[in-house]
Each structure stands twice: as structure tokens, then as C-alpha cells.
Design a protein around this motif. Structure first.
Motif, short mmCIF file in Angstrom:
data_model
loop_
_atom_site.label_atom_id
_atom_site.label_comp_id
_atom_site.label_asym_id
_atom_site.label_seq_id
_atom_site.Cartn_x
_atom_site.Cartn_y
_atom_site.Cartn_z
N GLY A 1 -3.84 6.56 2.27
CA GLY A 1 -3.17 6.03 3.45
C GLY A 1 -3.78 6.55 4.73
N HIS B 1 -3.45 6.81 -4.62
CA HIS B 1 -2.77 6.52 -3.36
C HIS B 1 -3.68 6.96 -2.22
CE1 HIS B 1 0.23 6.18 -0.24
NE2 HIS B 1 -0.07 7.40 0.13
N GLY C 1 0.79 -1.21 0.00
CA GLY C 1 0.00 0.00 0.00
C GLY C 1 0.83 1.27 0.00
N TYR C 2 2.14 1.17 -0.12
CA TYR C 2 3.02 2.33 -0.21
C TYR C 2 4.28 1.92 -0.96
CZ TYR C 2 5.24 0.28 3.92
OH TYR C 2 5.85 -0.56 4.80
N GLY D 1 4.39 5.51 5.69
CA GLY D 1 3.78 4.42 6.40
C GLY D 1 3.81 4.53 7.91
N GLU E 1 -5.68 10.77 7.47
CA GLU E 1 -6.08 10.00 6.30
C GLU E 1 -5.94 10.87 5.07
OE1 GLU E 1 -9.79 7.27 4.71
OE2 GLU E 1 -9.86 8.15 6.71
#
Length: 145
Positions: A100, A98, A21-22, A37, A78
Motif C-alpha cells: 500500500g 499486501h 487493494g485493502y 487506506g 509505502e
């Protein structure tokens, strides 16, 4: 053997990016910022207060939330963005999204009230000042039989 894709990464890089996810680079010459992260924090304690500095690069004030619940200071952020690149004909060569979430909790004690906390977000750093409240010590005498 991993073969580079058209975006100068490796097939494994793309797979790891998707899973994690990154950005994750397996090639040594490529460097990934250490802050991706995670939310790094510096915490200082004084006699009358705590000061916390949390690094949140790339976030805006509106994307950050600070709550006080059950003696815990809960910080969350977020973020989501989309990036598109097109050639002259308008066909997509790359389209990326993207998003996160980051969360941290700090125990500050049950005596801390909302009014004891000040928060300022500037240049990617969330600065929090938490004034200490004196603990009310309840003294009870135990009867001896």
C-alpha cells in the motif's frame, strides 16, 4: 446470494479486497479499521509554528518519506508484506501479499525552509513541527498618471 468461502468471508468480500487493494468487509459483524487506506492527520496552529500528527500504524520509519517542495510538505509512506500459511505437508492453503501507498500534501508556504521542520516517528505516529517564517512583504508604489 453470496456463499462464504473457506476463509469465512464472502465471495464478494474477496472480489472487493482484490479490486480495492485493502480489506473490505460487506458483513456487518466484521469490522475494518477506519485508518486502512488513508493517513489521518491532526493539525494545530500556534503563533510561531504548526504541529502535525499523522497516524501511520504498521509502517516503519524507513518506509516514510517527508519532502518540502514548492511550499508543500509532502508525506508519503509505502509498505509491503507477505503472509504464508502451510499445512503439515507443506502445501499452501493460503498465501497473501499486501502492499500500500499513502500520500498527503499540506501547504505550508513558500517561506518555510527545510531547517524549520522537525520530524519524529514513534508508536505509529509521525509528529512534525513546522516553524513559521515571516512573510517578506514587498511593497511597491504604483505610479498614477
Amino acid at each position: 446470494m453470496l456463499y462464504p468461502n473457506i476463509f469465512k468471508g464472502t465471495v464478494m468480500d474477496d472480489l472487493m479486497n482484490e479490486l480495492m487493494g485493502y480489506p473490505c468487509n460487506l458483513e456487518k459483524e466484521k469490522e475494518v479499521p477506519e485508518t486502512i487506506g488513508r493517513m489521518t492527520a491532526d493539525v494545530k496552529e500556534y503563533e510561531d509554528r504548526y504541529e502535525l500528527d499523522l497516524e501511520l500504524p504498521g509502517f516503519t520509519r524507513e518506509e516514510i518519506n517527508v519532502e518540502l517542495e514548492g511550499g508543500y510538505l509532502k508525506i508519503s509512506a509505502e509498505h509491503s508484506e507477505e503472509k504464508e500459511e502451510k499445512d503439515d505437508g507443506g502445501k499452501y492453503i493460503r498465501k497473501e501479499r499486501h502492499s500500500g501507498k499513502l500520500k498527503r500534501n499540506f501547504y505550508v508556504g513558500n517561506t518555510i525552509k527545510k531547517d524549520s521542520i522537525k520530524a519524529v516517528f514513534e508508536n505509529g505516529v509521525l509528529a512534525l513541527e513546522v516553524k513559521k517564517e515571516p512573510d517578506v512583504e514587498k511593497k511597491e508604489v504604483i505610479e498614477i498618471k
